[in-house]
Structures are given as structure tokens and as C-alpha cells.
Design an enzyme around this catalytic site. Structure first.
Site, PDB file in Angstrom:
ATOM      1  N   ASP A  29      -5.557  -8.311  36.888  1.00 48.81           N
ATOM      2  CA  ASP A  29      -4.425  -7.770  37.594  1.00 48.81           C
ATOM      3  C   ASP A  29      -3.073  -8.176  37.125  1.00 48.81           C
ATOM      4  O   ASP A  29      -2.862  -9.301  37.145  1.00 48.81           O
ATOM      5  CB  ASP A  29      -4.693  -7.378  38.973  1.00 48.81           C
ATOM      6  CG  ASP A  29      -3.480  -6.331  39.759  1.00 48.81           C
ATOM      7  OD1 ASP A  29      -4.275  -5.409  40.180  1.00 48.81           O
ATOM      8  OD2 ASP A  29      -2.442  -6.538  39.357  1.00 48.81           O
ATOM      9  N   ILE A  30      -2.246  -7.323  36.713  1.00 45.74           N
ATOM     10  CA  ILE A  30      -0.738  -7.906  36.053  1.00 45.74           C
ATOM     11  C   ILE A  30       0.014  -8.221  37.286  1.00 45.74           C
ATOM     12  O   ILE A  30       1.108  -9.109  37.062  1.00 45.74           O
ATOM     13  CB  ILE A  30      -0.077  -6.799  35.484  1.00 45.74           C
ATOM     14  CG1 ILE A  30       0.721  -7.416  34.341  1.00 45.74           C
ATOM     15  CG2 ILE A  30       0.578  -5.844  36.207  1.00 45.74           C
ATOM     16  CD1 ILE A  30       1.421  -6.527  33.307  1.00 45.74           C
ATOM     17  N   GLN A  92      -3.565   4.447  46.778  1.00 45.03           N
ATOM     18  CA  GLN A  92      -4.167   4.337  45.274  1.00 45.03           C
ATOM     19  C   GLN A  92      -2.800   4.526  44.671  1.00 45.03           C
ATOM     20  O   GLN A  92      -2.215   5.651  44.749  1.00 45.03           O
ATOM     21  CB  GLN A  92      -5.199   5.382  44.926  1.00 45.03           C
ATOM     22  CG  GLN A  92      -5.445   5.162  43.386  1.00 45.03           C
ATOM     23  CD  GLN A  92      -6.880   6.045  43.085  1.00 45.03           C
ATOM     24  OE1 GLN A  92      -7.162   7.184  43.964  1.00 45.03           O
ATOM     25  NE2 GLN A  92      -7.146   5.808  41.930  1.00 45.03           N
ATOM     26  N   HIS A  98     -10.675   2.157  40.061  1.00 44.93           N
ATOM     27  CA  HIS A  98     -10.983   0.649  39.747  1.00 44.93           C
ATOM     28  C   HIS A  98     -11.406  -0.085  41.214  1.00 44.93           C
ATOM     29  O   HIS A  98     -11.043   0.566  42.158  1.00 44.93           O
ATOM     30  CB  HIS A  98      -9.619  -0.126  39.180  1.00 44.93           C
ATOM     31  CG  HIS A  98      -8.435   0.466  40.028  1.00 44.93           C
ATOM     32  ND1 HIS A  98      -7.794   1.573  40.009  1.00 44.93           N
ATOM     33  CD2 HIS A  98      -7.524  -0.112  40.895  1.00 44.93           C
ATOM     34  CE1 HIS A  98      -6.486   1.798  40.850  1.00 44.93           C
ATOM     35  NE2 HIS A  98      -6.611   0.741  41.371  1.00 44.93           N
ATOM     36  N   HIS A 100     -11.046  -3.794  43.192  1.00 47.99           N
ATOM     37  CA  HIS A 100     -10.304  -5.116  42.841  1.00 47.99           C
ATOM     38  C   HIS A 100     -11.064  -6.088  43.238  1.00 47.99           C
ATOM     39  O   HIS A 100     -11.607  -5.863  44.506  1.00 47.99           O
ATOM     40  CB  HIS A 100      -9.045  -5.013  43.987  1.00 47.99           C
ATOM     41  CG  HIS A 100      -7.926  -3.989  43.786  1.00 47.99           C
ATOM     42  ND1 HIS A 100      -6.941  -4.277  43.289  1.00 47.99           N
ATOM     43  CD2 HIS A 100      -8.025  -2.776  43.829  1.00 47.99           C
ATOM     44  CE1 HIS A 100      -5.895  -3.314  43.075  1.00 47.99           C
ATOM     45  NE2 HIS A 100      -6.663  -2.281  43.520  1.00 47.99           N
TER      46      HIS A 100
HETATM   47  P1  AMP Z   1      -4.281   0.727  43.249  1.00 48.14           P
HETATM   48  O1  AMP Z   1      -3.013   0.519  44.519  1.00 48.14           O
HETATM   49  O2  AMP Z   1      -5.460   0.249  43.787  1.00 48.14           O
HETATM   50  O3  AMP Z   1      -4.195   1.855  42.547  1.00 48.14           O
HETATM   51  O4  AMP Z   1      -3.835  -0.998  42.480  1.00 48.14           O
HETATM   52  C1  AMP Z   1      -3.432  -0.503  41.042  1.00 48.14           C
HETATM   53  C2  AMP Z   1      -3.191  -1.954  40.655  1.00 48.14           C
HETATM   54  O5  AMP Z   1      -3.061  -1.923  38.885  1.00 48.14           O
HETATM   55  C3  AMP Z   1      -2.240  -2.759  41.014  1.00 48.14           C
HETATM   56  O6  AMP Z   1      -2.706  -3.925  41.618  1.00 48.14           O
HETATM   57  C4  AMP Z   1      -1.510  -3.116  39.703  1.00 48.14           C
HETATM   58  O7  AMP Z   1      -0.804  -4.691  39.680  1.00 48.14           O
HETATM   59  C5  AMP Z   1      -2.418  -2.898  38.751  1.00 48.14           C
HETATM   60  N1  AMP Z   1      -1.888  -2.705  37.276  1.00 48.14           N
HETATM   61  C6  AMP Z   1      -1.058  -1.699  37.075  1.00 48.14           C
HETATM   62  N2  AMP Z   1      -0.691  -1.634  35.705  1.00 48.14           N
HETATM   63  C7  AMP Z   1      -1.537  -2.679  35.150  1.00 48.14           C
HETATM   64  C8  AMP Z   1      -1.528  -3.375  33.855  1.00 48.14           C
HETATM   65  N3  AMP Z   1      -0.828  -2.803  32.997  1.00 48.14           N
HETATM   66  N4  AMP Z   1      -2.233  -4.293  33.841  1.00 48.14           N
HETATM   67  C9  AMP Z   1      -2.787  -4.924  34.705  1.00 48.14           C
HETATM   68  N5  AMP Z   1      -2.950  -4.428  36.119  1.00 48.14           N
HETATM   69  C10 AMP Z   1      -1.999  -3.355  36.202  1.00 48.14           C
END
Ligand code: AMP
Ligand code: ZN
Length: 137
Positions: A29-30, A92, A98, A100
């Protein structure tokens, strides 16, 4: 399709990959909540739990099982949270399913997956269970 996670799978957007198989891709995760925060996704686009096929969901959960063991071995956290959010009401943000993996250490100060326990009305709990069981029949 303009999906950021599909673009990560196809390598149009860079990511820090930790695992890949026929159906699954996993990357860091970024915006990590803690060291070792990983996202596990199906390679085939599916927005939420409602759209993903059972086979892809099983593949994603199987990879999650493997990665959780690897995180435990590599980072030795005190605990691990698994989170999977569906829909804006559930917070979300990225509409490509996804899971986590968030490693946890005692006293890390994160407030995720922490809620106040309030006793439910058992009659209401039973009525809701019946609603769900009716659909399952
Ligand atoms: P969610 O709230 O479960 O949809 O979480 C989305 C997750 O995606 C968040 O924790 C973000 O930090 C992660 N995220 C978004 N863009 C990227 C990316 N390009 N690379 C890695 N993680 C990402
Ligand atoms: Zn996608």
C-alpha cells in the site's frame, strides 16, 4: 477501463509487488498504516464482493493466507488486521476489490478495527438472522 488497480496489474502504473499468480496480484500500500501493509487483489477487475467470482475470491483469500504467514515470519508483528471494504458507505475508496493486510504492534496507536461494544437487542438480532436465512434457503 479507468481503474488504478487494473493499471497496476498491467504495469501501466508502477507498484511494489510482493506476490503474483495466475489470478492474484499483491503489492505494498502506497499509504501504509504500518510497515508491511499489503493489498491483495484479483487480476480480473471486480469492484466489490458482489461482482467477484467465487473462484477469484478463493484465490485472493488463499494468497492472503500465504502472505499473512510470510508477514508474520518476516516482520513478527504482534497481530494482523485483515480488512476488505465494499462500497462508499463502508469507506471503500478504490473500486477494485482488495484485501488489506495490516500488521499490528502493541501500542502502535492505530484505531482501525476498534469499536465500542454495545449489547444488541437479542430479538432484533434473531429477526435479522431470520431475514438472512430466508434468502439462503
Ligand atoms: P480502500 O479504502 O479499502 O479502497 O483502500 C484503498 C487503498 O489503496 C488505500 O489504502 C490506498 O493507500 C491504496 N492505494 C491507492 N492507490 C495506490 C497505489 N497506486 N499504489 C498502492 N496503493 C494504493
Ligand atoms: Zn480494476
Amino acid at each position: 477501463m479507468d481503474c488504478i488497480f487494473c493499471k497496476i496489474v498491467s504495469n501501466e502504473i508502477p507498484s511494489v509487488k510482493v506476490y503474483e499468480d495466475d489470478r492474484v496480484f499483491a503489492f505494498m500500500d502506497i499509504n501504509p498504516l504500518n510497515d508491511g501493509h499489503i493489498l491483495i487483489i484479483p487480476k480480473a477487475h471486480a469492484a466489490t464482493i458482489y461482482e467477484i467470482t467465487e473462484a477469484d475470491f478463493l484465490a485472493v483469500t488463499s494468497a492472503t493466507h500465504k502472505l499473512a504467514a510470510a508477514v508474520k515470519k518476516a516482520l513478527n508483528p504482534d497481530g494482523i488486521n485483515l480488512m476488505q471494504l465494499n462500497g462508499r458507505a463502508a469507506n471503500q475508496v478504490v473500486p477494485h476489490l482488495h484485501i488489506h493486510i495490516v500488521p499490528r504492534w502493541s501500542g502502535d496507536g492505530l484505531t482501525i478495527c476498534k469499536w465500542e461494544m454495545v449489547a444488541g437487542d437479542i430479538e432484533k438480532v434473531k429477526a435479522v438472522a431470520e431475514q438472512i436465512q430466508t434468502v439462503l434457503k
